[in-house]
Design an enzyme around this catalytic site. Structure first.
Site, PDB file in Angstrom:
ATOM      1  N   LYS A 122      28.109 -22.695   8.071  1.00 46.01           N
ATOM      2  CA  LYS A 122      28.701 -24.041   7.993  1.00 46.01           C
ATOM      3  C   LYS A 122      29.697 -24.172   9.120  1.00 46.01           C
ATOM      4  O   LYS A 122      30.273 -23.185   9.574  1.00 46.01           O
ATOM      5  CB  LYS A 122      29.430 -24.222   6.657  1.00 46.01           C
ATOM      6  CG  LYS A 122      29.673 -25.668   6.300  1.00 46.01           C
ATOM      7  CD  LYS A 122      28.445 -26.253   5.626  1.00 46.01           C
ATOM      8  CE  LYS A 122      28.561 -27.708   5.330  1.00 46.01           C
ATOM      9  NZ  LYS A 122      27.486 -28.152   4.415  1.00 46.01           N
ATOM     10  N   ASP A 162      26.823 -33.225   7.646  1.00 50.91           N
ATOM     11  CA  ASP A 162      27.524 -33.129   6.359  1.00 50.91           C
ATOM     12  C   ASP A 162      28.495 -34.318   6.364  1.00 50.91           C
ATOM     13  O   ASP A 162      28.265 -35.294   7.100  1.00 50.91           O
ATOM     14  CB  ASP A 162      28.250 -31.778   6.224  1.00 50.91           C
ATOM     15  CG  ASP A 162      28.725 -31.495   4.803  1.00 50.91           C
ATOM     16  OD1 ASP A 162      27.914 -31.065   3.970  1.00 50.91           O
ATOM     17  OD2 ASP A 162      29.921 -31.721   4.497  1.00 50.91           O
TER      18      ASP A 162
HETATM   19  P1  NDP Z   1      29.055 -38.903   4.114  1.00 58.91           P
HETATM   20  O1  NDP Z   1      30.082 -38.696   5.138  1.00 58.91           O
HETATM   21  O2  NDP Z   1      27.822 -39.650   4.428  1.00 58.91           O
HETATM   22  O3  NDP Z   1      29.693 -39.620   2.838  1.00 58.91           O
HETATM   23  C1  NDP Z   1      30.757 -39.044   2.157  1.00 58.91           C
HETATM   24  C2  NDP Z   1      31.241 -40.007   1.092  1.00 58.91           C
HETATM   25  O4  NDP Z   1      32.199 -39.359   0.261  1.00 58.91           O
HETATM   26  C3  NDP Z   1      31.946 -41.206   1.678  1.00 58.91           C
HETATM   27  O5  NDP Z   1      31.776 -42.288   0.804  1.00 58.91           O
HETATM   28  C4  NDP Z   1      33.400 -40.748   1.716  1.00 58.91           C
HETATM   29  O6  NDP Z   1      34.328 -41.814   1.697  1.00 58.91           O
HETATM   30  C5  NDP Z   1      33.490 -39.941   0.451  1.00 58.91           C
HETATM   31  N1  NDP Z   1      34.492 -38.875   0.632  1.00 58.91           N
HETATM   32  C6  NDP Z   1      34.505 -37.938   1.601  1.00 58.91           C
HETATM   33  N2  NDP Z   1      35.579 -37.136   1.497  1.00 58.91           N
HETATM   34  C7  NDP Z   1      36.249 -37.614   0.444  1.00 58.91           C
HETATM   35  C8  NDP Z   1      37.446 -37.226  -0.163  1.00 58.91           C
HETATM   36  N3  NDP Z   1      38.169 -36.171   0.289  1.00 58.91           N
HETATM   37  N4  NDP Z   1      37.847 -37.936  -1.257  1.00 58.91           N
HETATM   38  C9  NDP Z   1      37.121 -39.003  -1.718  1.00 58.91           C
HETATM   39  N5  NDP Z   1      35.979 -39.411  -1.162  1.00 58.91           N
HETATM   40  C10 NDP Z   1      35.556 -38.733  -0.118  1.00 58.91           C
HETATM   41  O7  NDP Z   1      28.706 -37.439   3.565  1.00 58.91           O
HETATM   42  P2  NDP Z   1      27.450 -36.962   2.701  1.00 58.91           P
HETATM   43  O8  NDP Z   1      26.995 -38.044   1.798  1.00 58.91           O
HETATM   44  O9  NDP Z   1      26.492 -36.336   3.615  1.00 58.91           O
HETATM   45  O10 NDP Z   1      28.111 -35.785   1.844  1.00 58.91           O
HETATM   46  C11 NDP Z   1      28.616 -35.968   0.528  1.00 58.91           C
HETATM   47  C12 NDP Z   1      28.655 -34.635  -0.187  1.00 58.91           C
HETATM   48  O11 NDP Z   1      27.328 -34.104  -0.268  1.00 58.91           O
HETATM   49  C13 NDP Z   1      29.493 -33.546   0.477  1.00 58.91           C
HETATM   50  O12 NDP Z   1      30.050 -32.724  -0.519  1.00 58.91           O
HETATM   51  C14 NDP Z   1      28.457 -32.746   1.275  1.00 58.91           C
HETATM   52  O13 NDP Z   1      28.899 -31.430   1.504  1.00 58.91           O
HETATM   53  C15 NDP Z   1      27.310 -32.780   0.282  1.00 58.91           C
HETATM   54  N6  NDP Z   1      25.981 -32.508   0.813  1.00 58.91           N
HETATM   55  C16 NDP Z   1      25.479 -33.234   1.853  1.00 58.91           C
HETATM   56  C17 NDP Z   1      24.214 -32.981   2.328  1.00 58.91           C
HETATM   57  C18 NDP Z   1      23.580 -33.794   3.394  1.00 58.91           C
HETATM   58  O14 NDP Z   1      22.410 -33.552   3.696  1.00 58.91           O
HETATM   59  N7  NDP Z   1      24.263 -34.767   3.992  1.00 58.91           N
HETATM   60  C19 NDP Z   1      23.400 -31.888   1.769  1.00 58.91           C
HETATM   61  C20 NDP Z   1      23.999 -31.242   0.632  1.00 58.91           C
HETATM   62  C21 NDP Z   1      25.240 -31.541   0.206  1.00 58.91           C
HETATM   63  P3  NDP Z   1      34.914 -42.413   3.073  1.00 58.91           P
HETATM   64  O15 NDP Z   1      33.871 -43.395   3.521  1.00 58.91           O
HETATM   65  O16 NDP Z   1      36.203 -43.011   2.671  1.00 58.91           O
HETATM   66  O17 NDP Z   1      35.058 -41.251   3.996  1.00 58.91           O
HETATM   67  O1  2IT Z   2      25.447 -28.813   2.330  1.00 58.25           O
HETATM   68  C1  2IT Z   2      24.317 -28.911   2.827  1.00 58.25           C
HETATM   69  O2  2IT Z   2      23.335 -28.327   2.344  1.00 58.25           O
HETATM   70  C2  2IT Z   2      24.144 -29.747   4.025  1.00 58.25           C
HETATM   71  N1  2IT Z   2      25.099 -30.375   4.460  1.00 58.25           N
HETATM   72  C3  2IT Z   2      22.821 -29.804   4.740  1.00 58.25           C
HETATM   73  C4  2IT Z   2      22.637 -28.605   5.615  1.00 58.25           C
HETATM   74  C5  2IT Z   2      21.414 -28.638   6.488  1.00 58.25           C
HETATM   75  O3  2IT Z   2      21.318 -27.704   7.303  1.00 58.25           O
HETATM   76  O4  2IT Z   2      20.579 -29.539   6.402  1.00 58.25           O
END
Ligand code: NDP
Ligand code: 2IT
Length: 449
Positions: A122, A162
């Site tokens: 990561k 992420d």
């Molecule tokens: P994005 O940046 O697309 O969206 C994140 C969302 O969560 C936004 O709405 C953001 O609000 C909110 N957010 C972020 N940080 C905080 C915080 N500290 N407190 C409150 N709200 C918060 O990210 P993703 O959707 O990609 O990721 C969301 C989660 O999913 C994370 O935990 C990530 O690690 C996990 N994840 C993502 C994957 C992926 O493929 N993208 C895969 C597996 C897991 P704001 O707009 O205000 O920033």
């Molecule tokens: O937390 C996760 O699994 C991710 N943000 C996606 C990682 C990836 O390599 O697609």
């Protein structure tokens, strides 16, 4: 407290999120060590909790006014036991070494569950993309990659997105990598479709989390049809979680960002979801604006002085945390239980605190830990790597089908491992045990490295 946990706390002082992630795994895999004394002799816990390599670097960049800023960049290469390091990059002001290490640690077991050949890593930076122009984001990404490029490669370490890293950032990062390395390879996943990306990768994490939920419900002869769902976040994972819930007949009543959340009792339908996608992905606006467009919705500002998050205090059957870590504490967990929630599928990484998890398990909820429920994203990243290696693109149906098969297989793997170790129905134990055994056996095969 176990000796190994004491050691981890001493060696990684103050890294609370890392301690939390390690503690959960160590507690759940204890029966595996008891059954396999050779694991202790080989010090597998000491080895998997020590990253293979950590890179920390300066990221200087200039804003549109000519002012110079400095951020800190990270890449934690946790384990290459079953494949090259693989995992996302997070750009968010809250990024610390502890956050990077917890995410890299989780990634190792998650990737093992997908059955694809990917180790765990990561990275990211404490950079806040919010309010920055496209040119500022581009200069930041280029500076970040100017150092990272020498540590990664399509057979070494393959980053992806992420929080705060989506298609725009992956594009800028890839462009700089290509220029510096003088090669066009699948070194990053989550690429845009017209230059090497995979269909369904943007959707994969959210869709996968809902496929996993559907599998869990099926064990109780239920479906998502007609079920009210709470979703947090409004980014990549939350958007496609909502999309798939709607497709399967469920009703989503909440979404949030870091400033607050909306509650739309009538349900966020396809049209409203399309509005949220535009608002968040191209206009980069705030979820608060939803209530101006749809005045029947209620907006509640985030209040960090509260001991609970009111988003989790509505009548519902399913909850899909999809924002960030520790977003559900013990009070929230009780609110969920008392409001009739019987399923929690973790789209975000480590959204539930240990207290919340205990409450879910004691109250017999269908609880899917992030490393199982959100593995669809990295799984389709693995499929993107496969397509890049073959230099061809699979059609949407093929990728989606493979994603469904992988989520079904992770679900079965968790249930089988849980039964094998005397914890039937406990997906947390099942996911940790199955991921752990896969990685540790590979480590032992490869000698003391
Ligand atoms: P994005 O940046 O697309 O969206 C994140 C969302 O969560 C936004 O709405 C953001 O609000 C909110 N957010 C972020 N940080 C905080 C915080 N500290 N407190 C409150 N709200 C918060 O990210 P993703 O959707 O990609 O990721 C969301 C989660 O999913 C994370 O935990 C990530 O690690 C996990 N994840 C993502 C994957 C992926 O493929 N993208 C895969 C597996 C897991 P704001 O707009 O205000 O920033
Ligand atoms: O937390 C996760 O699994 C991710 N943000 C996606 C990682 C990836 O390599 O697609």
């Amino acid at each position: 407290m176990s000796d190994i946990m004491e050691l981890v706390i001493t060696k990684n002082t103050g890294e609370m999120e890392f301690h939390q992630a390690v503690q959960e795994v160590i507690e759940t895999v204890k029966p595996v060590l008891d059954r396999n004394p050779e694991y202790r002799q080989a010090a597998v816990l000491e080895r998997i909790t020590e990253p293979e390599r950590i890179i920390i670097f300066r990221v200087p960049w200039m804003d549109d006014q000519g002012q110079v800023h400095v951020n800190r960049g990270f890449r934690v290469e946790m384990s290459s036991a079953i494949g090259p390091y693989k995992g996302g990059l997070r750009f968010h002001p809250s990024v610390t070494l502890s956050i990077m290490k917890f995410l890299a640690f989780e990634q190792v077991f998650k990737n093992a569950l997908t059955t694809l050949a990917m180790g765990g890593g990561k990275g990211g930076a404490d950079f806040n993309p919010k309010g920055k122009s496209d040119s500022e984001v581009m200069r930041f990404c280029q500076s970040f990659m100017a150092e990272l490029f020498r540590h990664i490669g399509p057979n070494t370490d393959i980053p992806a997105g992420d929080i705060g890293v989506g298609a725009r950032e992956i594009g800028y990062l890839f462009g700089m990598y290509k220029k510096l390395a003088n090669e066009f390879t699948g070194v990053l996943t989550g690429k845009s479709l017209n230059w090497g990306g995979s269909l369904i990768r943007p959707e994969a994490t959210g869709y996968g989390s809902v496929y996993f939920a559907a599998e869990m419900l099926a064990t109780r002869n239920q479906t998502l049809e007609g079920k009210v769902c709470l979703v947090s976040g409004a980014g990549n994972v939350a958007q496609f979680t909502t999309e798939k819930i709607l497709e399967l007949g469920g009703k989503v009543v909440t979404l949030s960002d870091s400033s607050g959340y909306i509650y739309d009792e009538g349900g966020i339908n396809e049209e409203k979801l399309a509005y949220v996608k535009r608002l968040k992905n191209s206009q980069r606006g705030r979820i608060e604006e939803y209530k101006e467009k749809y005045p029947n919705a209620l907006y509640t500002k985030a209040d960090l002085t509260l001991d609970h998050n009111p988003l989790w205090n509505h009548k519902a059957v399913c909850a899909f945390p999809s924002a960030t870590e520790n977003e559900i504490n013990g009070n929230d967990a009780w609110n969920l239980v008392n409001n009739g929630v019987s399923l929690v599928s973790e789209g975000s990484n480590m959204p539930s605190t240990p207290e919340a998890i205990e409450i879910f398990i004691d109250n017999k909820l269908l609880f899917a830990p992030g490393k199982a429920a959100n593995a669809g994203g990295v799984a389709v990243s693995g499929l993107e790597m496969a397509q890049n290696s073959m230099r061809l693109n699979w059609p949407k149906e093929e990728v989606d089908n493979r994603l469904k098969i992988i989520m079904k297989s992770i679900h079965k793997t968790c249930l089988d491992a849980a039964v094998d170790y005397g914890k039937p129905g406990n997906y947390l134990a099942g996911a940790n045990i199955a991921g752990f055994v896969h990685v540790v056996d590979a480590m032992l095969d490869q000698g003391l490295i």
